[in-house]
Design a protein around this motif. Structure first.
Motif, PDB file in Angstrom:
ATOM      1  N   UNK A   1      -3.427 -27.479  12.871  1.00 14.48           N
ATOM      2  CA  UNK A   1      -4.069 -26.288  12.319  1.00 14.48           C
ATOM      3  C   UNK A   1      -5.485 -26.140  12.871  1.00 14.48           C
ATOM      4  N   UNK A   2      -6.216 -27.246  12.943  1.00 12.21           N
ATOM      5  CA  UNK A   2      -7.577 -27.218  13.470  1.00 12.21           C
ATOM      6  C   UNK A   2      -7.622 -26.850  14.942  1.00 12.21           C
TER       7      UNK A   2
ATOM      8  N   UNK B   1       2.464 -23.171   6.518  1.00 11.95           N
ATOM      9  CA  UNK B   1       3.450 -23.356   5.457  1.00 11.95           C
ATOM     10  C   UNK B   1       3.790 -24.816   5.251  1.00 11.95           C
ATOM     11  N   UNK B   2       3.988 -25.534   6.367  1.00  6.86           N
ATOM     12  CA  UNK B   2       4.286 -26.964   6.272  1.00  6.86           C
ATOM     13  C   UNK B   2       3.105 -27.728   5.686  1.00  6.86           C
ATOM     14  N   UNK B   3       1.888 -27.338   6.064  1.00 10.29           N
ATOM     15  CA  UNK B   3       0.693 -27.994   5.522  1.00 10.29           C
ATOM     16  C   UNK B   3       0.587 -27.761   4.022  1.00 10.29           C
TER      17      UNK B   3
ATOM     18  N   UNK C   1      -4.561 -24.847  -0.913  1.00 10.01           N
ATOM     19  CA  UNK C   1      -4.881 -23.487  -1.349  1.00 10.01           C
ATOM     20  C   UNK C   1      -5.294 -22.614  -0.167  1.00 10.01           C
ATOM     21  N   UNK C   2      -6.213 -23.121   0.668  1.00  6.76           N
ATOM     22  CA  UNK C   2      -6.688 -22.331   1.799  1.00  6.76           C
ATOM     23  C   UNK C   2      -5.592 -22.127   2.846  1.00  6.76           C
TER      24      UNK C   2
ATOM     25  N   UNK D   1      -1.899 -18.365   5.295  1.00  5.59           N
ATOM     26  CA  UNK D   1      -0.520 -18.073   5.673  1.00  5.59           C
ATOM     27  C   UNK D   1      -0.097 -16.705   5.158  1.00  5.59           C
ATOM     28  N   UNK D   2      -0.496 -16.369   3.941  1.00  7.74           N
ATOM     29  CA  UNK D   2      -0.171 -15.071   3.374  1.00  7.74           C
ATOM     30  C   UNK D   2      -0.905 -13.949   4.116  1.00  7.74           C
ATOM     31  N   UNK D   3      -2.135 -14.209   4.532  1.00  6.18           N
ATOM     32  CA  UNK D   3      -2.903 -13.205   5.263  1.00  6.18           C
ATOM     33  C   UNK D   3      -2.300 -12.911   6.629  1.00  6.18           C
TER      34      UNK D   3
END
Length: 208
Positions: free
Chosen positions: A125-126, A80-82, A31-32, A37-39
């Motif tokens: 990502x981290x 997106x992949x995550x 979700x996060x 990704x959208x932001x």
């Protein structure tokens, strides 16, 4: 007359608990990741919205956007992949708990692979988040100095802010990615495989 137990209900408690943990972790992480990704696709809108905020918030938002813009495309790809990996993990974990006639062994293989993929992607990502945190640290310190309640504080008291900011990012990454990795290895283990095959019965014979 007592109803016969479903395959998932007959699984060892440890496997069902691990599947539940993976279900919850995948839901929150996915979700996060999807939201961020959208932001990324609306940074300009967020920047304009920040102009109407207090100076403290505006300066932090500008620093964050400045740090994100150079890595926007690569970060969007990773997020997106995550999101996809977490979605697969969520579905597989859900089916492990409620198979609805599906063979558990297929879900076990999917869950193991998706969790390992999520661990790798969450690590990347981290690392990107840590870069953003380091670039934002100076802006955070300067913004904190403008707060009335912190006026007159010694400059040394602000020096730990960058370290704390980065440490919290690294700690969260280690926890989430590490949990995904442990769950992935657990579901790929021979002990879990044998337990799942024993529950599949006819499904296992058909695949053989």
């Amino acid at each position: 007359m007592k109803q016969p137990a479903s395959p998932s209900q007959s699984l060892p408690r440890g496997i069902r608990f691990a599947a539940f943990v993976c279900l919850v972790l995948s839901a929150f992480t996915g979700f996060f990741a999807l939201r961020e990704s959208m932001n990324l696709g609306r940074l300009s809108e967020l920047k304009e919205a920040g102009d109407s905020q207090p100076a403290f918030v505006t300066s932090l938002l500008e620093a964050q956007i400045s740090a994100l813009e150079p890595m926007r495309e690569s970060r969007a790809l990773i997020l997106g992949a995550l999101s996809v990996a977490c979605a697969l993990s969520f579905v597989a974990a859900g089916r492990m708990l409620r198979p609805e006639g599906l063979p558990l062994e297929r879900m076990r293989r999917m869950l193991g692979g998706a969790a390992i993929s999520a661990a790798l992607l969450r690590t990347i990502d981290g690392a990107q988040e840590a870069v953003v945190a380091r670039r934002m640290a100076p802006a955070i310190i300067e913004a904190m100095k403008t707060l009335p309640e912190l006026q007159g504080q010694a400059i040394e008291q602000f020096q730990a802010v960058p370290w704390l900011f980065s440490a919290s990012t690294v700690g969260l990454t280690a926890f989430v990615a590490g949990t995904f990795a442990l769950l992935g290895q657990y579901f790929r283990s021979e002990r879990v495989r044998q337990a799942i095959i024993a529950q599949d019965g006819d499904f296992a014979e058909e695949e053989d």
